[in-house]
Design an enzyme around this catalytic site. Sequence first.
Site, PDB file in Angstrom:
ATOM      1  N   SER A  30     -19.758   4.032   1.033  1.00 26.78           N
ATOM      2  CA  SER A  30     -18.977   4.381   2.240  1.00 26.78           C
ATOM      3  C   SER A  30     -19.333   5.435   2.539  1.00 26.78           C
ATOM      4  O   SER A  30     -19.679   6.516   2.076  1.00 26.78           O
ATOM      5  CB  SER A  30     -17.312   4.165   1.470  1.00 26.78           C
TER       6      SER A  30
ATOM      7  N   TYR B 158     -10.701   7.427  -4.759  1.00 28.01           N
ATOM      8  CA  TYR B 158     -11.499   6.350  -4.490  1.00 28.01           C
ATOM      9  C   TYR B 158     -13.049   6.887  -3.642  1.00 28.01           C
ATOM     10  O   TYR B 158     -13.927   6.449  -4.264  1.00 28.01           O
ATOM     11  CB  TYR B 158     -10.987   5.484  -3.123  1.00 28.01           C
TER      12      TYR B 158
ATOM     13  N   LYS C  26     -17.174   6.183  -5.380  1.00 31.51           N
ATOM     14  CA  LYS C  26     -18.434   5.812  -4.686  1.00 31.51           C
ATOM     15  C   LYS C  26     -19.521   6.791  -4.944  1.00 31.51           C
ATOM     16  O   LYS C  26     -20.339   6.343  -5.062  1.00 31.51           O
ATOM     17  CB  LYS C  26     -17.913   5.834  -3.266  1.00 31.51           C
TER      18      LYS C  26
ATOM     19  N   PHE D 274     -19.645   2.071   7.481  1.00 29.33           N
ATOM     20  CA  PHE D 274     -18.676   2.608   8.278  1.00 29.33           C
ATOM     21  C   PHE D 274     -17.364   1.912   8.226  1.00 29.33           C
ATOM     22  O   PHE D 274     -17.120   1.397   7.010  1.00 29.33           O
ATOM     23  CB  PHE D 274     -19.092   3.154   9.483  1.00 29.33           C
TER      24      PHE D 274
ATOM     25  N   LEU E 270      -6.847   0.291   9.354  1.00 26.20           N
ATOM     26  CA  LEU E 270      -6.415  -0.134  10.979  1.00 26.20           C
ATOM     27  C   LEU E 270      -6.056  -1.469  11.200  1.00 26.20           C
ATOM     28  O   LEU E 270      -5.020  -1.927  11.700  1.00 26.20           O
ATOM     29  CB  LEU E 270      -7.193   0.848  12.041  1.00 26.20           C
TER      30      LEU E 270
HETATM   31  P1  NAD Z   1     -11.986  -6.648  -0.857  1.00 25.60           P
HETATM   32  O1  NAD Z   1     -10.815  -5.997  -1.606  1.00 25.60           O
HETATM   33  O2  NAD Z   1     -11.904  -7.744   0.162  1.00 25.60           O
HETATM   34  O3  NAD Z   1     -13.118  -7.138  -1.887  1.00 25.60           O
HETATM   35  C1  NAD Z   1     -13.316  -6.524  -3.295  1.00 25.60           C
HETATM   36  C2  NAD Z   1     -13.304  -7.872  -4.389  1.00 25.60           C
HETATM   37  O4  NAD Z   1     -13.749  -7.237  -5.435  1.00 25.60           O
HETATM   38  C3  NAD Z   1     -11.926  -8.654  -4.314  1.00 25.60           C
HETATM   39  O5  NAD Z   1     -12.200  -9.920  -4.210  1.00 25.60           O
HETATM   40  C4  NAD Z   1     -11.253  -8.145  -5.606  1.00 25.60           C
HETATM   41  O6  NAD Z   1     -10.570  -9.360  -6.095  1.00 25.60           O
HETATM   42  C5  NAD Z   1     -12.671  -7.910  -6.597  1.00 25.60           C
HETATM   43  N1  NAD Z   1     -12.615  -7.031  -7.559  1.00 25.60           N
HETATM   44  C6  NAD Z   1     -11.905  -5.823  -7.600  1.00 25.60           C
HETATM   45  N2  NAD Z   1     -12.040  -5.269  -8.944  1.00 25.60           N
HETATM   46  C7  NAD Z   1     -12.574  -6.352  -9.769  1.00 25.60           C
HETATM   47  C8  NAD Z   1     -13.082  -6.255 -10.951  1.00 25.60           C
HETATM   48  N3  NAD Z   1     -12.868  -5.344 -11.770  1.00 25.60           N
HETATM   49  N4  NAD Z   1     -13.678  -7.380 -11.358  1.00 25.60           N
HETATM   50  C9  NAD Z   1     -14.092  -8.424 -10.600  1.00 25.60           C
HETATM   51  N5  NAD Z   1     -13.738  -8.491  -9.224  1.00 25.60           N
HETATM   52  C10 NAD Z   1     -12.890  -7.090  -8.656  1.00 25.60           C
HETATM   53  O7  NAD Z   1     -12.826  -5.312  -0.206  1.00 25.60           O
HETATM   54  P2  NAD Z   1     -13.917  -5.360   1.066  1.00 25.60           P
HETATM   55  O8  NAD Z   1     -13.433  -4.834   1.914  1.00 25.60           O
HETATM   56  O9  NAD Z   1     -14.478  -6.534   0.998  1.00 25.60           O
HETATM   57  O10 NAD Z   1     -14.968  -4.346   0.119  1.00 25.60           O
HETATM   58  C11 NAD Z   1     -15.965  -4.575  -0.530  1.00 25.60           C
HETATM   59  C12 NAD Z   1     -16.697  -3.357  -1.007  1.00 25.60           C
HETATM   60  O11 NAD Z   1     -17.147  -2.625   0.210  1.00 25.60           O
HETATM   61  C13 NAD Z   1     -15.641  -2.376  -1.964  1.00 25.60           C
HETATM   62  O12 NAD Z   1     -16.519  -2.118  -2.924  1.00 25.60           O
HETATM   63  C14 NAD Z   1     -15.070  -1.420  -0.980  1.00 25.60           C
HETATM   64  O13 NAD Z   1     -15.036  -0.244  -1.715  1.00 25.60           O
HETATM   65  C15 NAD Z   1     -16.501  -1.060   0.024  1.00 25.60           C
HETATM   66  N6  NAD Z   1     -16.267  -0.686   1.207  1.00 25.60           N
HETATM   67  C16 NAD Z   1     -15.391  -1.173   1.872  1.00 25.60           C
HETATM   68  C17 NAD Z   1     -14.858  -1.050   3.229  1.00 25.60           C
HETATM   69  C18 NAD Z   1     -13.849  -1.331   4.102  1.00 25.60           C
HETATM   70  O14 NAD Z   1     -13.316  -0.645   4.895  1.00 25.60           O
HETATM   71  N7  NAD Z   1     -13.592  -2.794   3.919  1.00 25.60           N
HETATM   72  C19 NAD Z   1     -15.557   0.388   3.590  1.00 25.60           C
HETATM   73  C20 NAD Z   1     -16.312   1.097   2.760  1.00 25.60           C
HETATM   74  C21 NAD Z   1     -16.794   0.582   1.549  1.00 25.60           C
HETATM   75  C1  UD1 Z   2     -10.145   5.259   5.587  1.00 26.48           C
HETATM   76  C2  UD1 Z   2     -10.568   5.766   4.376  1.00 26.48           C
HETATM   77  C3  UD1 Z   2     -12.049   6.072   4.020  1.00 26.48           C
HETATM   78  C4  UD1 Z   2     -12.660   4.429   3.871  1.00 26.48           C
HETATM   79  C5  UD1 Z   2     -12.392   4.082   5.039  1.00 26.48           C
HETATM   80  C6  UD1 Z   2     -12.965   2.501   5.023  1.00 26.48           C
HETATM   81  C7  UD1 Z   2      -8.800   7.511   4.521  1.00 26.48           C
HETATM   82  C8  UD1 Z   2      -8.269   9.104   4.630  1.00 26.48           C
HETATM   83  N1  UD1 Z   2      -9.891   7.196   4.551  1.00 26.48           N
HETATM   84  O1  UD1 Z   2     -11.134   5.855   6.504  1.00 26.48           O
HETATM   85  O2  UD1 Z   2     -12.180   6.714   2.728  1.00 26.48           O
HETATM   86  O3  UD1 Z   2     -13.905   4.753   3.336  1.00 26.48           O
HETATM   87  O4  UD1 Z   2     -10.980   3.973   5.331  1.00 26.48           O
HETATM   88  O5  UD1 Z   2     -12.222   1.727   4.192  1.00 26.48           O
HETATM   89  O6  UD1 Z   2      -7.989   6.687   4.176  1.00 26.48           O
HETATM   90  N2  UD1 Z   2      -4.762   4.392  11.887  1.00 26.48           N
HETATM   91  C9  UD1 Z   2      -3.703   4.304  12.537  1.00 26.48           C
HETATM   92  N3  UD1 Z   2      -2.540   3.546  12.066  1.00 26.48           N
HETATM   93  C10 UD1 Z   2      -2.590   2.749  10.926  1.00 26.48           C
HETATM   94  C11 UD1 Z   2      -4.002   2.787  10.383  1.00 26.48           C
HETATM   95  C12 UD1 Z   2      -5.052   3.500  10.921  1.00 26.48           C
HETATM   96  O7  UD1 Z   2      -3.539   5.406  13.466  1.00 26.48           O
HETATM   97  O8  UD1 Z   2      -1.686   2.058  10.652  1.00 26.48           O
HETATM   98  C13 UD1 Z   2      -5.837   5.118  12.266  1.00 26.48           C
HETATM   99  C14 UD1 Z   2      -6.315   6.126  11.435  1.00 26.48           C
HETATM  100  O9  UD1 Z   2      -5.651   7.561  11.650  1.00 26.48           O
HETATM  101  C15 UD1 Z   2      -8.008   6.354  11.623  1.00 26.48           C
HETATM  102  C16 UD1 Z   2      -8.168   4.829  12.345  1.00 26.48           C
HETATM  103  O10 UD1 Z   2      -7.118   4.337  12.456  1.00 26.48           O
HETATM  104  O11 UD1 Z   2      -8.007   7.177  12.669  1.00 26.48           O
HETATM  105  C17 UD1 Z   2      -9.102   4.344  11.211  1.00 26.48           C
HETATM  106  O12 UD1 Z   2      -8.304   4.091   9.887  1.00 26.48           O
HETATM  107  P1  UD1 Z   2      -8.675   3.656   8.660  1.00 26.48           P
HETATM  108  O13 UD1 Z   2      -8.899   2.253   8.951  1.00 26.48           O
HETATM  109  O14 UD1 Z   2      -7.910   3.750   7.656  1.00 26.48           O
HETATM  110  O15 UD1 Z   2     -10.101   4.053   8.590  1.00 26.48           O
HETATM  111  P2  UD1 Z   2     -10.626   5.606   8.205  1.00 26.48           P
HETATM  112  O16 UD1 Z   2      -9.532   6.672   8.391  1.00 26.48           O
HETATM  113  O17 UD1 Z   2     -11.719   5.617   8.877  1.00 26.48           O
END
Ligand code: NAD
Ligand code: UD1
Length: 336
Positions: free
Chosen positions: A124, A150, A154, A179, A201
């Site tokens: 991330s 968290y 990572k 991102f 968001l």
């Molecule tokens: P998600 O929660 O939809 O998917 C993660 C999956 O992992 C889920 O289905 C959950 O059931 C499974 N899981 C969690 N712990 C587990 C375990 N111990 N054993 C087996 N399965 C397990 O999340 P996502 O948004 O698809 O994210 C996927 C990856 O990308 C994550 O590692 C997350 O940290 C990373 N990531 C996500 C975002 C985002 O904003 N969505 C941003 C940056 C990084």
């Molecule tokens: C968050 C995490 C970051 C993670 C990323 C993707 C924090 C401080 N950071 O980042 O570690 O990698 O998600 O999973 O939580 N917002 C609102 N109202 C809402 C929700 C969000 O205004 O109800 C705004 C937030 O202030 C931010 C933007 O929307 O400015 C995006 O928020 P979000 O989706 O949580 O992502 P990040 O803040 O970028």
Amino acid sequence: MKILVTGGTGYIGSHTVVELIEAGYEVEILDNLYNSQKSVLDTIEELTGVKPKFHEVDLRDAEALAGVFQDSNFDAVIHFAGLKAVGESVEKPLEYYENNVGSTINLLECMQEFGVHKIVFSSSATVYGEQDTPQYVETMTTGVTISSPYGWTKYFIERMLMDVAKSDPDFEVTILRYFNPVGAHPSGLLGENPNGKPNNLMPFVMKVATGEIPELSIFGNDYPTPDGTCLRDYIHVVDLAKGHLAALNHLQKGTQVYNLGSGKATSVLEIVKAFSEVSGRLLPHKIVARRAGDLPEFFADPSKAERDLDWKTELGIADAMRDTINYLQKSRGMEI
Ligand code: NAD
Ligand code: UD1
């Protein structure tokens, strides 16, 4: 090529599985369904004609994990599984370290034991913490100002992967720093559907659109940005999924790190505007206090991925909003 996708029923994992199957890969999914539903497997079948083999296994269960590797001859692993709620990680840090870091140790041990040496990992942008400039480049120092457990999980997993690749010259590791993933599959059949309370968001925007919550709370409009709300680099989940295929195609010995983002910054108010325009109805919103820990602005320098992986984003914010609304209407039975 046979790929094990951990977390493959989750949001990003499921979209990636669809792209993998469509590109001709054989896929097996491992997930404990903590934050996803088994019905996603049927959706994947509906979209691709293939129902991937599913292992309902918790990665913390080393014995069960070894059983999965024993029976299959994986060529590579894409490792999505993990917990991702930033706020919850502050309250329950050990759960996050155990689930994210502990699980990855089990996974890497199994990979070594069974001779699987290729891995693509979901990291991330949070590992960059706060930098002097908002456009993050892979060469920047990470891990200095990370704001949550968290984020540290990572960072530690990245370090572990780099150390394993250093100790074992057979390993091919690619770390992808995402991102802000948004959007849904254009079919409207797959999308973000977390169990429990959302954090990011777009899941909140979706709940407002469907009337589950009355209005979106925008966290602060007094940031030093053009409209006062925070700027982020939103990336369509299908572009992100395709980034994993590009990463698989370019795996090489040692560790590679890539930003996956669009390189463009969009404000919270611009997201509200874009969603309102596509839905034809103003998304109710109000300004509330800043959320602790939010940075005013960050976005990717995606040029390394474009250069080395031959990958770049093709979809924009309007596409992500259109696909999100289509998903809500088609799969969640919502009227918008
Ligand atoms: P998600 O929660 O939809 O998917 C993660 C999956 O992992 C889920 O289905 C959950 O059931 C499974 N899981 C969690 N712990 C587990 C375990 N111990 N054993 C087996 N399965 C397990 O999340 P996502 O948004 O698809 O994210 C996927 C990856 O990308 C994550 O590692 C997350 O940290 C990373 N990531 C996500 C975002 C985002 O904003 N969505 C941003 C940056 C990084
Ligand atoms: C968050 C995490 C970051 C993670 C990323 C993707 C924090 C401080 N950071 O980042 O570690 O990698 O998600 O999973 O939580 N917002 C609102 N109202 C809402 C929700 C969000 O205004 O109800 C705004 C937030 O202030 C931010 C933007 O929307 O400015 C995006 O928020 P979000 O989706 O949580 O992502 P990040 O803040 O970028």
